[in-house]
Design a protein around this motif. Structure first.
Motif, mmCIF file in Angstrom:
data_model
loop_
_atom_site.group_PDB
_atom_site.id
_atom_site.type_symbol
_atom_site.label_atom_id
_atom_site.label_comp_id
_atom_site.label_asym_id
_atom_site.label_seq_id
_atom_site.Cartn_x
_atom_site.Cartn_y
_atom_site.Cartn_z
ATOM 1 N N PRO A 137 5.202 2.345 1.739
ATOM 2 C CA PRO A 137 6.114 3.896 0.809
ATOM 3 C C PRO A 137 5.407 4.847 0.909
ATOM 4 C CG PRO A 137 6.266 1.368 -0.539
ATOM 5 C CD PRO A 137 5.024 0.928 1.426
ATOM 6 N N SER A 138 6.199 5.743 1.138
ATOM 7 C CA SER A 138 5.390 7.368 0.772
ATOM 8 C C SER A 138 5.629 8.224 0.256
ATOM 9 C CB SER A 138 5.222 7.684 2.735
ATOM 10 O OG SER A 138 4.919 9.334 2.446
ATOM 11 N N ILE B 45 0.654 -1.327 0.260
ATOM 12 C CA ILE B 45 -0.425 -0.020 0.042
ATOM 13 C C ILE B 45 0.647 1.183 0.112
ATOM 14 C CG2 ILE B 45 -1.715 1.576 0.986
ATOM 15 C CD1 ILE B 45 -2.746 -1.665 2.790
ATOM 16 N N VAL B 46 0.765 2.117 -1.065
ATOM 17 C CA VAL B 46 2.015 3.277 -1.353
ATOM 18 C C VAL B 46 1.109 4.708 -0.902
ATOM 19 C CG1 VAL B 46 3.221 4.188 -2.502
ATOM 20 C CG2 VAL B 46 3.071 1.915 -2.918
ATOM 21 N N ALA B 47 1.747 4.992 -0.058
ATOM 22 C CA ALA B 47 1.231 6.519 0.445
ATOM 23 C C ALA B 47 1.366 7.623 -0.782
ATOM 24 C CB ALA B 47 1.724 7.267 1.698
ATOM 25 N N VAL B 48 0.380 8.376 -1.178
ATOM 26 C CA VAL B 48 1.219 9.146 -2.381
ATOM 27 C C VAL B 48 0.061 11.189 -1.787
ATOM 28 C CG1 VAL B 48 0.764 10.110 -4.572
ATOM 29 C CG2 VAL B 48 1.020 7.882 -4.357
ATOM 30 N N GLU B 49 0.927 12.165 -0.923
ATOM 31 C CA GLU B 49 0.619 12.667 -1.071
ATOM 32 C C GLU B 49 1.058 14.688 -1.704
ATOM 33 O OE1 GLU B 49 0.892 13.299 3.165
ATOM 34 O OE2 GLU B 49 2.247 11.820 2.872
ATOM 35 N N THR C 164 3.403 17.556 -2.608
ATOM 36 C CA THR C 164 4.736 17.730 -1.779
ATOM 37 C C THR C 164 4.278 18.957 -0.666
ATOM 38 O OG1 THR C 164 5.188 19.694 -3.377
ATOM 39 C CG2 THR C 164 6.277 17.483 -3.585
ATOM 40 N N SER C 165 3.531 20.009 -1.486
ATOM 41 C CA SER C 165 2.937 20.636 -0.514
ATOM 42 C C SER C 165 1.685 20.655 0.724
ATOM 43 C CB SER C 165 1.846 22.227 -1.493
ATOM 44 O OG SER C 165 1.133 21.608 -2.363
ATOM 45 N N ALA C 166 1.556 19.863 1.183
ATOM 46 C CA ALA C 166 0.924 19.140 1.740
ATOM 47 C C ALA C 166 0.818 17.448 2.162
ATOM 48 C CB ALA C 166 -0.540 19.219 1.323
ATOM 49 N N SER C 167 1.950 17.513 2.869
ATOM 50 C CA SER C 167 2.308 16.416 3.121
ATOM 51 C C SER C 167 2.246 15.702 4.697
ATOM 52 C CB SER C 167 4.133 15.955 2.903
ATOM 53 O OG SER C 167 4.381 17.142 3.538
ATOM 54 N N ALA C 168 1.306 15.420 5.191
ATOM 55 C CA ALA C 168 1.183 15.775 6.905
ATOM 56 C C ALA C 168 2.306 14.129 6.844
ATOM 57 C CB ALA C 168 -0.101 15.786 7.279
ATOM 58 N N LEU C 169 0.879 13.520 6.258
ATOM 59 C CA LEU C 169 1.700 11.392 6.507
ATOM 60 C C LEU C 169 3.183 11.474 6.649
ATOM 61 C CD1 LEU C 169 1.116 8.882 7.878
ATOM 62 C CD2 LEU C 169 0.281 7.647 5.382
ATOM 63 N N HIS C 170 3.717 11.807 5.314
ATOM 64 C CA HIS C 170 5.099 11.898 5.567
ATOM 65 C C HIS C 170 6.105 13.095 5.908
ATOM 66 C CE1 HIS C 170 8.403 10.539 2.505
ATOM 67 N NE2 HIS C 170 9.186 11.949 2.990
ATOM 68 N N ALA C 171 5.643 13.604 6.511
ATOM 69 C CA ALA C 171 6.264 14.349 7.614
ATOM 70 C C ALA C 171 6.166 13.804 9.124
ATOM 71 C CB ALA C 171 5.610 15.440 7.884
ATOM 72 N N ALA C 172 5.248 13.404 9.103
ATOM 73 C CA ALA C 172 5.077 12.673 10.536
ATOM 74 C C ALA C 172 5.446 10.328 10.943
ATOM 75 C CB ALA C 172 3.329 11.740 10.831
#
Length: 302
Positions: A239-240, A189-193, A195-203
């Motif tokens: 993967p994010s 399962i791949v998370a896609v966000e 670049t200007s709203a990346s709350a999960l990636h940052a977490a």
């Protein structure tokens, strides 16, 4: 906090006859698309919102209140109308006009406040406290997540020969957490966000949910300032990837030009991971892209 497969199965039973079993089709290059944007009220959130309201049991006379960039509010308004309860929805002042108009058509009382989801959320919570209305979270609620996960279980018997990977656009994380609960470790399962709203990636990078700045073309649907705790707890190790605004705009255009699918920018982010090369499938990897929302003004696609 984690949502389990049994929670998703319970949601399947609770939602029977209340939500659509959305179709799939195979696109160019063997990629499959799940057309969840054809769900009632135009997004996957209807699954989670109906499940959340039903799971709450008896509701107060004040009904429900929700905060939303748009789609969760539409889902709440639709669910409340179908279940015969009052709904009040708080949205940012800059929410897309198409979403605000549809909220009114669904019978919700709409309050526009603040410039992003987080501000509308604070106002909605305060309103729920003062009126006694039942607050329905847009993504960080176990019943919301479990309801969203029901579309993952649908996929298991919709793709001939099965699949390996699911591309999921992420805002607060209620959808990806549901997909993880439904499919577990048996699928990538791949998370896609954006670049200007990346709350999960940052977490995931920080080791806990953190506040992030929010902007860009997909902020109305993927504009959570902070990822939900449930999504963070469940998404460790997945993967994010990030995609920029131009990739999202291009992917949305391609979905229209190639397949005549009119989706919102946040939805197109999942496909943008493939079209931009942010995620490159391995040879033979069978990929499903979730098209999760269609509440957009399609005039720029003509």
């Amino acid at each position: 906090m984690r949502v389990q497969i049994d929670d998703v199965r319970a949601a399947v039973s609770r939602l029977e006859g209340r939500v659509r079993r959305t179709p799939v089709f195979q696109g160019d290059g063997g990629v499959w698309f799940k057309l969840e944007h054809t769900q009632h009220a135009g997004s996957f959130k209807t699954r989670g919102m109906v499940n959340q309201i039903l799971a709450a049991g008896d509701l107060p006379a004040a009904g429900i209140v929700a905060a939303s960039g748009g789609n969760a509010g539409l889902a709440a308004a639709y669910a409340a109308r179908e279940l015969g309860v009052r709904a009040e929805v708080f949205v940012p002042a800059n929410a897309p006009a198409v979403k605000v108009a549809k909220l009114g058509k669904l019978g919700a009382h709409v309050v526009q406040i603040g410039n992003e989801y987080a501000e509308a959320y604070e106002a909605a919570v305060a309103h729920a406290t003062s009126t006694g209305a039942h607050f329905c979270h847009a993504y960080d609620d176990p019943a919301m997540v479990a309801g969203n996960g029901t579309l993952g279980l649908e996929l298991l018997d919709q793709i001939p020969g099965g699949f390996d990977t699911v591309m999921v656009a992420v805002g607060g994380g209620g959808l990806i957490a549901g997909i993880i609960a439904a499919l577990g470790s048996s699928h990538r399962i791949v998370a896609v966000e954006p670049t200007s709203a990346s709350a999960l990636h940052a977490a995931l990078a920080a080791g806990s949910p953190v506040d992030v700045p929010v902007s860009g073309v997909a902020a109305d649907s993927l504009g959570a300032r902070r990822a939900g705790q449930i999504a963070f707890d469940m998404a460790s190790g997945i993967p994010s990837v990030l995609v920029d605004d131009q990739a999202i705009v291009d992917a949305r255009r391609r979905l229209w030009d190639d397949y005549r699918q009119a989706v919102e920018h946040g939805t197109a982010a999942a496909y943008a991971a493939l079209t931009s090369g942010a995620y490159v499938p391995a040879p033979g990897e069978r990929v499903v892209v979730l098209l999760c929302g269609a509440n957009t003004n399609p005039s720029d696609l003509a």
